[in-house]
Write a protein that holds these residues in place. Sequence first.
Motif, PDB file in Angstrom:
ATOM      1  N   PHE A   1      -9.872  75.385 -66.550  1.00 12.26           N
ATOM      2  CA  PHE A   1      -8.809  74.381 -66.480  1.00 12.26           C
ATOM      3  C   PHE A   1      -8.630  73.753 -67.859  1.00 12.26           C
ATOM      4  O   PHE A   1      -9.538  73.091 -68.380  1.00 12.26           O
ATOM      5  CB  PHE A   1      -9.145  73.309 -65.439  1.00 12.26           C
ATOM      6  CG  PHE A   1      -8.148  72.192 -65.374  1.00 12.26           C
ATOM      7  CD1 PHE A   1      -6.822  72.448 -65.039  1.00 12.26           C
ATOM      8  CD2 PHE A   1      -8.509  70.887 -65.650  1.00 12.26           C
ATOM      9  CE1 PHE A   1      -5.894  71.422 -64.973  1.00 12.26           C
ATOM     10  CE2 PHE A   1      -7.594  69.855 -65.574  1.00 12.26           C
ATOM     11  CZ  PHE A   1      -6.276  70.126 -65.243  1.00 12.26           C
ATOM     12  N   ASP A   2      -7.465  73.977 -68.438  1.00 12.25           N
ATOM     13  CA  ASP A   2      -7.114  73.376 -69.715  1.00 12.25           C
ATOM     14  C   ASP A   2      -6.503  72.004 -69.449  1.00 12.25           C
ATOM     15  O   ASP A   2      -5.486  71.885 -68.773  1.00 12.25           O
ATOM     16  CB  ASP A   2      -6.123  74.285 -70.457  1.00 12.25           C
ATOM     17  CG  ASP A   2      -5.763  73.737 -71.834  1.00 12.25           C
ATOM     18  OD1 ASP A   2      -6.321  72.701 -72.223  1.00 12.25           O
ATOM     19  OD2 ASP A   2      -4.918  74.363 -72.513  1.00 12.25           O
ATOM     20  N   HIS A   3      -7.112  70.955 -69.982  1.00 14.17           N
ATOM     21  CA  HIS A   3      -6.642  69.599 -69.729  1.00 14.17           C
ATOM     22  C   HIS A   3      -5.209  69.392 -70.200  1.00 14.17           C
ATOM     23  O   HIS A   3      -4.493  68.536 -69.652  1.00 14.17           O
ATOM     24  CB  HIS A   3      -7.570  68.583 -70.403  1.00 14.17           C
ATOM     25  CG  HIS A   3      -8.936  68.537 -69.798  1.00 14.17           C
ATOM     26  ND1 HIS A   3      -9.805  69.597 -69.844  1.00 14.17           N
ATOM     27  CD2 HIS A   3      -9.605  67.552 -69.121  1.00 14.17           C
ATOM     28  CE1 HIS A   3     -10.935  69.287 -69.243  1.00 14.17           C
ATOM     29  NE2 HIS A   3     -10.846  68.043 -68.789  1.00 14.17           N
TER      30      HIS A   3
ATOM     31  N   TYR B   1      -2.837  71.170 -69.633  1.00 14.47           N
ATOM     32  CA  TYR B   1      -1.908  71.629 -68.596  1.00 14.47           C
ATOM     33  C   TYR B   1      -1.376  70.463 -67.768  1.00 14.47           C
ATOM     34  O   TYR B   1      -0.314  70.571 -67.159  1.00 14.47           O
ATOM     35  CB  TYR B   1      -2.619  72.645 -67.701  1.00 14.47           C
ATOM     36  CG  TYR B   1      -1.681  73.467 -66.839  1.00 14.47           C
ATOM     37  CD1 TYR B   1      -0.724  74.297 -67.421  1.00 14.47           C
ATOM     38  CD2 TYR B   1      -1.754  73.419 -65.461  1.00 14.47           C
ATOM     39  CE1 TYR B   1       0.133  75.057 -66.641  1.00 14.47           C
ATOM     40  CE2 TYR B   1      -0.894  74.177 -64.667  1.00 14.47           C
ATOM     41  CZ  TYR B   1       0.037  74.985 -65.274  1.00 14.47           C
ATOM     42  OH  TYR B   1       0.885  75.727 -64.498  1.00 14.47           O
TER      43      TYR B   1
ATOM     44  N   ARG C   1      -0.284  67.560 -68.926  1.00 16.02           N
ATOM     45  CA  ARG C   1       0.948  67.115 -69.584  1.00 16.02           C
ATOM     46  C   ARG C   1       2.051  68.162 -69.467  1.00 16.02           C
ATOM     47  O   ARG C   1       3.216  67.845 -69.236  1.00 16.02           O
ATOM     48  CB  ARG C   1       0.675  66.810 -71.051  1.00 16.02           C
ATOM     49  CG  ARG C   1       1.920  66.379 -71.815  1.00 16.02           C
ATOM     50  CD  ARG C   1       1.588  65.987 -73.255  1.00 16.02           C
ATOM     51  NE  ARG C   1       2.800  65.654 -73.980  1.00 16.02           N
ATOM     52  CZ  ARG C   1       3.411  64.474 -73.929  1.00 16.02           C
ATOM     53  NH1 ARG C   1       2.908  63.513 -73.176  1.00 16.02           N
ATOM     54  NH2 ARG C   1       4.510  64.243 -74.618  1.00 16.02           N
ATOM     55  N   LYS C   2       1.677  69.432 -69.598  1.00 13.66           N
ATOM     56  CA  LYS C   2       2.672  70.505 -69.553  1.00 13.66           C
ATOM     57  C   LYS C   2       3.366  70.572 -68.204  1.00 13.66           C
ATOM     58  O   LYS C   2       4.581  70.781 -68.117  1.00 13.66           O
ATOM     59  CB  LYS C   2       2.001  71.838 -69.860  1.00 13.66           C
ATOM     60  CG  LYS C   2       2.954  73.020 -69.838  1.00 13.66           C
ATOM     61  CD  LYS C   2       2.221  74.313 -70.183  1.00 13.66           C
ATOM     62  CE  LYS C   2       3.181  75.511 -70.143  1.00 13.66           C
ATOM     63  NZ  LYS C   2       2.481  76.779 -70.467  1.00 13.66           N
ATOM     64  N   LEU C   3       2.599  70.371 -67.127  1.00  6.84           N
ATOM     65  CA  LEU C   3       3.156  70.554 -65.791  1.00  6.84           C
ATOM     66  C   LEU C   3       3.744  69.274 -65.219  1.00  6.84           C
ATOM     67  O   LEU C   3       4.756  69.314 -64.506  1.00  6.84           O
ATOM     68  CB  LEU C   3       2.080  71.094 -64.846  1.00  6.84           C
ATOM     69  CG  LEU C   3       2.563  71.637 -63.498  1.00  6.84           C
ATOM     70  CD1 LEU C   3       3.494  72.806 -63.702  1.00  6.84           C
ATOM     71  CD2 LEU C   3       1.378  72.068 -62.643  1.00  6.84           C
TER      72      LEU C   3
ATOM     73  N   GLU D   1     -14.671  73.290 -69.713  1.00  7.43           N
ATOM     74  CA  GLU D   1     -13.367  73.780 -69.277  1.00  7.43           C
ATOM     75  C   GLU D   1     -13.415  74.409 -67.891  1.00  7.43           C
ATOM     76  O   GLU D   1     -12.403  74.944 -67.417  1.00  7.43           O
ATOM     77  CB  GLU D   1     -12.815  74.812 -70.286  1.00  7.43           C
ATOM     78  CG  GLU D   1     -12.543  74.240 -71.667  1.00  7.43           C
ATOM     79  CD  GLU D   1     -11.401  73.229 -71.646  1.00  7.43           C
ATOM     80  OE1 GLU D   1     -10.413  73.468 -70.933  1.00  7.43           O
ATOM     81  OE2 GLU D   1     -11.520  72.191 -72.338  1.00  7.43           O
TER      82      GLU D   1
ATOM     83  N   LYS E   1      -5.275  75.798 -61.212  1.00  6.44           N
ATOM     84  CA  LYS E   1      -5.114  74.649 -62.100  1.00  6.44           C
ATOM     85  C   LYS E   1      -3.941  73.766 -61.704  1.00  6.44           C
ATOM     86  O   LYS E   1      -3.972  72.556 -61.950  1.00  6.44           O
ATOM     87  CB  LYS E   1      -4.961  75.130 -63.545  1.00  6.44           C
ATOM     88  CG  LYS E   1      -3.810  76.102 -63.777  1.00  6.44           C
ATOM     89  CD  LYS E   1      -3.807  76.598 -65.217  1.00  6.44           C
ATOM     90  CE  LYS E   1      -2.653  77.553 -65.470  1.00  6.44           C
ATOM     91  NZ  LYS E   1      -2.635  78.033 -66.879  1.00  6.44           N
ATOM     92  N   ALA E   2      -2.905  74.337 -61.076  1.00  7.55           N
ATOM     93  CA  ALA E   2      -1.783  73.497 -60.633  1.00  7.55           C
ATOM     94  C   ALA E   2      -2.240  72.496 -59.578  1.00  7.55           C
ATOM     95  O   ALA E   2      -1.746  71.356 -59.532  1.00  7.55           O
ATOM     96  CB  ALA E   2      -0.660  74.375 -60.084  1.00  7.55           C
TER      97      ALA E   2
ATOM     98  N   VAL F   1      -3.787  69.579 -61.350  1.00  3.18           N
ATOM     99  CA  VAL F   1      -2.766  68.701 -61.925  1.00  3.18           C
ATOM    100  C   VAL F   1      -2.212  67.766 -60.852  1.00  3.18           C
ATOM    101  O   VAL F   1      -1.991  66.573 -61.091  1.00  3.18           O
ATOM    102  CB  VAL F   1      -1.633  69.529 -62.561  1.00  3.18           C
ATOM    103  CG1 VAL F   1      -0.488  68.626 -63.011  1.00  3.18           C
ATOM    104  CG2 VAL F   1      -2.155  70.335 -63.733  1.00  3.18           C
TER     105      VAL F   1
END
Length: 789
Positions: free
Chosen positions: A404-406, A408, A410-412, A436, A450-451, A454
């Motif tokens: 899991f990239d943290h 992600y 902000r990106k999502l 990670e 990972k979604a 988020v």
Amino acid sequence: MKFTLSWLKEHLATDATADQVVDAMTMAGLEVEHVENPAAKLAAFSVAKVVEAVQHPNADRLRVCQVDTVDGRKEIVCGAPNARAGLTTIYAPLGAFVPGSGITLEARPVRGVVSNGMLCSARELEVAEESDGIVELPDTLAVGTPAAEAFGLEAVIDFEVTPNRPDWLGVAGIARDLAAAGLGTLKDLSVAPVPGKGPTTIEIRVDGDACPVFAGRLIKGVKNGPSPDWLQRKLISVGLRPISALVDITNLMSYDRCRPLHVYDAGKLTGGFIEARLGQPGETLEALDGKTYEAGPEVCVIADGSGAVGLGGVMGGESTKVSEATTDVFVESAWFDPIRTAQTGRTLGITSDAQYRFARGVDPGFVVEGLELATRLILDLCGGEACEVRVAGAPPAPPAAFAFDHAYVRKLSGLDVPSARIDAILTALGFAVRGEMVTPPTWRRDVDGKADLVEEVARIEGFGALPATPLPETSRAAGGVLTVRQTRMRNARRAMAARGYAEAVTWSFMRAAWARLFGGGDPKLVLSNPIASDLDCMRPSILPNLIEAAARNARQGFADAALFEVGPVFDGDQPGDQRTIVAGLTAPHPSRSWAGAGGDPLFALKADLMALLDEMGAPNLQIAQGHAPTWWHPGRSARLQLGPKVVVAEFGELHPAVLKALDAEGPMLAFELDLGAIPEPKKKPTKTKPALQLSPLMPLTRDFAFLVDQATPAGELVRPILGADKALIADARVFDVYQGKGVPEGQKSVAVEVTVQPTEKTLTDPEIEALSARIVAAAEKAVGAKLRS
């Protein structure tokens, strides 16, 4: 799922009020449905003390009481047999609404003495079903204490649990989420094991397909009876009925930790074993609800040497239930397959608290710990001596860790959350974060990517923190945002509604037998998993659904229907095999009248179709008859074509045999227009629309009767007549077709009325004769028509 504020605070250290808890739940994604607050219902009622109670001067069964209340000393007339001096009870002031009796108190004389309020019974306050007199409370309560506080009543929060969050079916799971949201601090939820004294002598067996893991424990020397008041009040507050200490403990575990359990009277188990297996053909069980169920091969049962004694994950059996005579108890803590448990509930028509939780998937990692916690409660409330825990089978493997990239988050979501805060949120929710890599807890099997993480961060951080960023401006097409097809669909709906049709929205499926009647039924279009047995094929035509709708209306007494639908039809399973169709249907059943039924409804339908085509901007089309599909009446149907190959529309009367197959009474007339077959308009430079020019001269009409071949469509005769002189001829209309005496065999007489509109001057007789000659010549050249003498 219901719980009280005090119950929540057993797991969450917080000073929050019920309203604050509800707000925090809503922001964390828990949908609160209802809050039952007895303090609001009983706000007008408070504790009072009776100072004096004397006999009413005019009534033997009434007493006149002097009462110290929150409003001062009041004189109140009371008929309760236990009204006496020194009694602490509940007072209702004038103007209060009494929920149990449905009355609003007013100052009225009672046998000549005015009562300035009311002393209430528990039934009148709806805190008990029956009562023998007014409430008797401890003398330690101060005058003016709110009634809800005196009774120990508190708000009950009821919220909707989504299917993917079975951990919310336990108060501890709710406390965990609220602690992560910052409402308080989660208390220690760990469970200390209870050491066993000696082995559990009952063998446990499992069938992996029925029950992957089964833990159990024998507890000897228990004393079963009513559960303590605190436990009874807790269960009653969420709508459960106290039964006995052993049963109440299992219900408490279901609502507190989402850990359904079951207790068996060990003395009633036979064979020296207990097993979870699939049911056998003809096997039956009398359950605790008093009904007998047949446990088939797809149902998980709990059995001993005598056969089935329970429905696994659903309900126990009558033969092994505990009672006050129970001294040895076997406690079951198992994990049942959610899909099988859900299917068992549907098949047998049972929805129990256990089935509701197991069907959603309880925590398989809490099987043994749940048993240990229940053991401690049983020993504390019922006494006895616990044997060692025995486990058969193994729980499902825990969820696997994933990267899991943290960034992600902000990106999502657009939320700018620091990495440390993200780790803190996930850790508070029970996730194991190691760099990670993130591992979901055993109670969160809904998280697999990972979604999902988020979403967890976003709901705990607060959806209110999502940035309100407008979408970037995009250039709009000069012709508007709708495509030509979308514009035509919108215009078609408006045009059909304007002509008196009602829009129908039907399924894009139909039964395969109907599809075959309308040229469909391709095996590629038959659904492998239809939503209903009579909706198993993609529709090749909209007409069967409209016919069914019209027939349904007719059976309800509304036979004169005019329906249309705009939607897709399917010729194959490829993307290009889908067409957008406008279909209209009429079932003409006009009311009886001495004036007659009017004209042929087929021509009225044709007029509707032509008006629709004009609205769509269709070019001039040819009318062709013959070679009609089998669902059209062969003598009363036609096609509108663009050239010899492109069929734009079909219309006419539906074949009686087809209507009979669809259980519909005729006549019914219909059309289907293929929007994709109408050519798109060519882009031309925008021109100013010319001014309307009206001729000041009167039009004139001339009638012509032509002899043509019997197979010649009337439309083919009208077209050349209109073209004989486009400047003068305004219209040409067929008003009669005749075959019979005076007409040669194989021919027919077609009478046409031609409207001539002069524009510059009144026509002279020679000019009219010359125009007539050009009309006759054009008809003869086009279809070989001869003027009938």
